[in-house]
Design a protein around this motif. Structure first.
Motif, PDB file in Angstrom:
ATOM      1  N   THR A  59      31.906  40.769  37.984  1.00  0.00           N
ATOM      2  CA  THR A  59      32.483  39.418  38.001  1.00  0.00           C
ATOM      3  C   THR A  59      33.984  39.531  37.839  1.00  0.00           C
ATOM      4  O   THR A  59      34.491  40.584  37.419  1.00  0.00           O
ATOM      5  CB  THR A  59      31.964  38.565  36.820  1.00  0.00           C
ATOM      6  N   LYS A  60      34.675  38.456  38.158  1.00  0.00           N
ATOM      7  CA  LYS A  60      36.136  38.469  38.025  1.00  0.00           C
ATOM      8  C   LYS A  60      36.524  38.681  36.561  1.00  0.00           C
ATOM      9  O   LYS A  60      37.482  39.375  36.246  1.00  0.00           O
ATOM     10  CB  LYS A  60      36.677  37.120  38.528  1.00  0.00           C
ATOM     11  N   TYR A  77      35.305  39.989  43.402  1.00  0.00           N
ATOM     12  CA  TYR A  77      36.264  38.909  43.557  1.00  0.00           C
ATOM     13  C   TYR A  77      37.038  39.137  44.843  1.00  0.00           C
ATOM     14  O   TYR A  77      37.511  40.238  45.100  1.00  0.00           O
ATOM     15  CB  TYR A  77      37.212  38.893  42.351  1.00  0.00           C
ATOM     16  N   LEU A 113      44.053  39.732  37.305  1.00  0.00           N
ATOM     17  CA  LEU A 113      42.736  40.254  36.921  1.00  0.00           C
ATOM     18  C   LEU A 113      42.773  40.919  35.543  1.00  0.00           C
ATOM     19  O   LEU A 113      41.891  40.699  34.709  1.00  0.00           O
ATOM     20  CB  LEU A 113      42.251  41.272  37.949  1.00  0.00           C
TER      21      LEU A 113
END
Lengths: 220, 280
Positions: B149-150, B226, B173
């Motif tokens: 996941t991001k 992402y 990020l």
């Protein structure tokens, strides 16, 4: 990539490094002498000017000087002192290196000549020697002997400083290694490069040892 | 007294020298607008590149190939000059361009903003965009399952090419608790990843597709946790240069005679090639 291929690339890069080293040495040794004459000159303004110059060059990083020599004229004045392409970059790096090292050498020379006591000049004069005879037969070899250790120090530093030329994208050994080899995840050439430098500096050390031995005329 | 006089004299000498230098530095007639004339006279132009597939790289025969390499050569041919290439550090690209050391930034150069939000068009004049691209995340292939996941990237160590379009993504990020390292070229980010000194790299998807998971980078993989915004490549010319129009003209010709599509097909970039170049 094969060993032969990497070897060829590194050798080419090391060739550039060696060229930069040799040309810098050949050009900065005499230039250093000229700068020394300036900084020991009896004409005060010239002496001040030269010493200010030496202060600026020794007081700023060589990396900064490389940037200034290569990029600044074009950016501020649209003046292209060096042709575009690898030759121009090499010429710019050489210019910065020669000026920088000449300033260091000039101070070493100054120390060498300053270390000869006045009494020796006076004694030579009493013996009826001309200024040239005094320089040639009395002073010169003493100075050379005293200059050798600090000079060898500076020259060995120069061998390794050549890697700074990568700042302006001169394709010396480290630039080639980083842009073409290390980026492929191949690590061993780093150690291999170390060996190149060890051998080169080793040869220089032997040469200086030999010269020092030749000049050690005080030893019986 | 003598000292003061000599000091004054020295100052005067310095001043004269500076003045002398300044006065001979009047820019040449035309300045940047005379780029085409200069390039014609020289017979070649220089493109600033970093080495990576599929844009500019050395093949097994040690020849510089790649989409941008052949594209630049084709444009040069149209203009009747030669294209030359010089490997640069990406962070120095504007320094190189503005000092005249290179003539174009032509190396998968994203039409967009610098990571500080300044539009790149403040620094260069863009030609028509020619390839679709986006940034993508690359991680070690054995981390694909955990970094999915991001949010999973927060607090990790990220890297991207300094001054690249991926910089902002990597910073975002990693977040406040993580670290971001700018590296000299996109391939350096992959090297760092391989060495384990970072946890993820943000690079161009076109490059990732051509290099990651194969050759020297088999243990790395594209991480689709992402997907950043899509972007396009264009060529960066010196601000105010007359070369922008010249290059655009040549590009349109290459589109018309199918040469550009041919080069794209050769490097498997047909899908990325922008249709109707010059119309947007």
């Amino acid at each position: 990539m094969t060993f032969a291929r990497i070897n060829a690339m590194l050798l080419e890069g090391f060739g550039t490094s060696c060229q930069l080293f040799l040309l810098t040495l050949v050009l900065s040794l005499p230039l250093g002498l000229i700068i020394m004459f300036g900084s020991t000159c009896k004409f005060t303004p010239l002496r001040w000017l030269t010493r200010t110059f030496v202060w600026i060059i020794r007081g700023t990083p060589l990396m900064l000087q490389l940037f200034v020599v290569f990029y600044v004229p074009g950016m501020l004045f649209h003046m292209h002192l060096f042709p575009s392409g690898p030759e121009g970059r090499f010429a710019a790096a050489l210019t910065a290196f020669v000026i920088n090292y000449a300033c260091y050498f000039s101070e070493i020379y100054r120390g060498g000549f300053g270390s000869i006591t006045r009494g020796q000049y006076e004694a030579a004069q009493v013996l009826g020697m001309t200024r040239w005879e005094t320089f040639r037969h009395v002073i010169l070899m003493q100075v050379v002997k005293r200059l050798l250790p600090p000079m060898s120090n500076e020259i060995i530093t120069l061998v390794k400083d050549t890697s700074l030329a990568r700042t302006i994208m001169v394709a010396e050994i480290f630039f080639i290694n980083e842009t073409e080899i290390l980026t492929k995840g191949i690590v061993w050439p780093l150690f291999y490069i170390g060996v190149f430098f060890l051998i080169f500096v080793g040869a220089l050390t032997l040469l200086f040892n030999y010269l020092e031995k030749k000049l050690s005329y005080y030893k019986v | 007294m003598k000292k003061i006089v000599s000091l004054l004299l020295a100052a005067l000498m310095v001043a004269t020298m500076c003045f002398g230098l300044a006065s001979c530095n009047t820019p040449e007639a035309g300045g940047e607008t005379g780029d085409w004339a200069k390039i014609q006279e020289r017979g070649y132009f220089y493109c600033g590149i970093t080495l990576y597939a599929p844009m500019n790289y050395y093949n097994e025969e040690d020849v510089l190939v790649g989409f941008d390499t052949e594209f630049a050569q084709a444009v040069a041919e149209e203009l009747g000059v030669e294209a030359k290439f010089v490997t640069i550090t990406w962070g120095s690209k504007y320094l190189e361009l503005n000092s005249g050391a290179i003539d174009f930034i032509w190396n998968g150069y994203t039409f967009g903003d610098e990571s500080d939000g300044t539009p790149r068009s403040n620094y260069v004049d863009f030609t028509y965009a020619y390839l679709n691209n986006s940034q993508c995340i690359v991680t070690a292939s054995n981390k694909l399952a955990t970094l999915n996941t991001k949010e999973a990237f927060a607090g990790l160590r990220g890297a991207a090419e300094g001054g690249s379009a991926g910089e902002a993504v990597a910073k975002d990020l990693a977040g406040e608790s993580g670290t971001y390292t700018p590296v000299a070229a996109q391939t350096n980010a992959l090297m760092e990843l391989k060495a384990g000194t970072i946890d993820f790299a943000v690079i161009d998807v076109l490059m990732a597709e051509a290099m990651v998971g194969q050759g020297d980078f088999t243990d790395l993989a594209i991480n689709n946790a992402y997907t950043p915004e899509p972007e396009v490549y264009a060529i960066g010319c010196r601000k105010g240069s007359d070369m922008t129009a010249k290059i655009n003209e040549a590009i349109l010709k290459l589109v018309e005679n199918g040469k550009l599509a041919e080069i794209a097909a050769k490097y498997e970039l047909s899908d990325a090639l922008i249709q109707n170049i010059g119309e947007n």
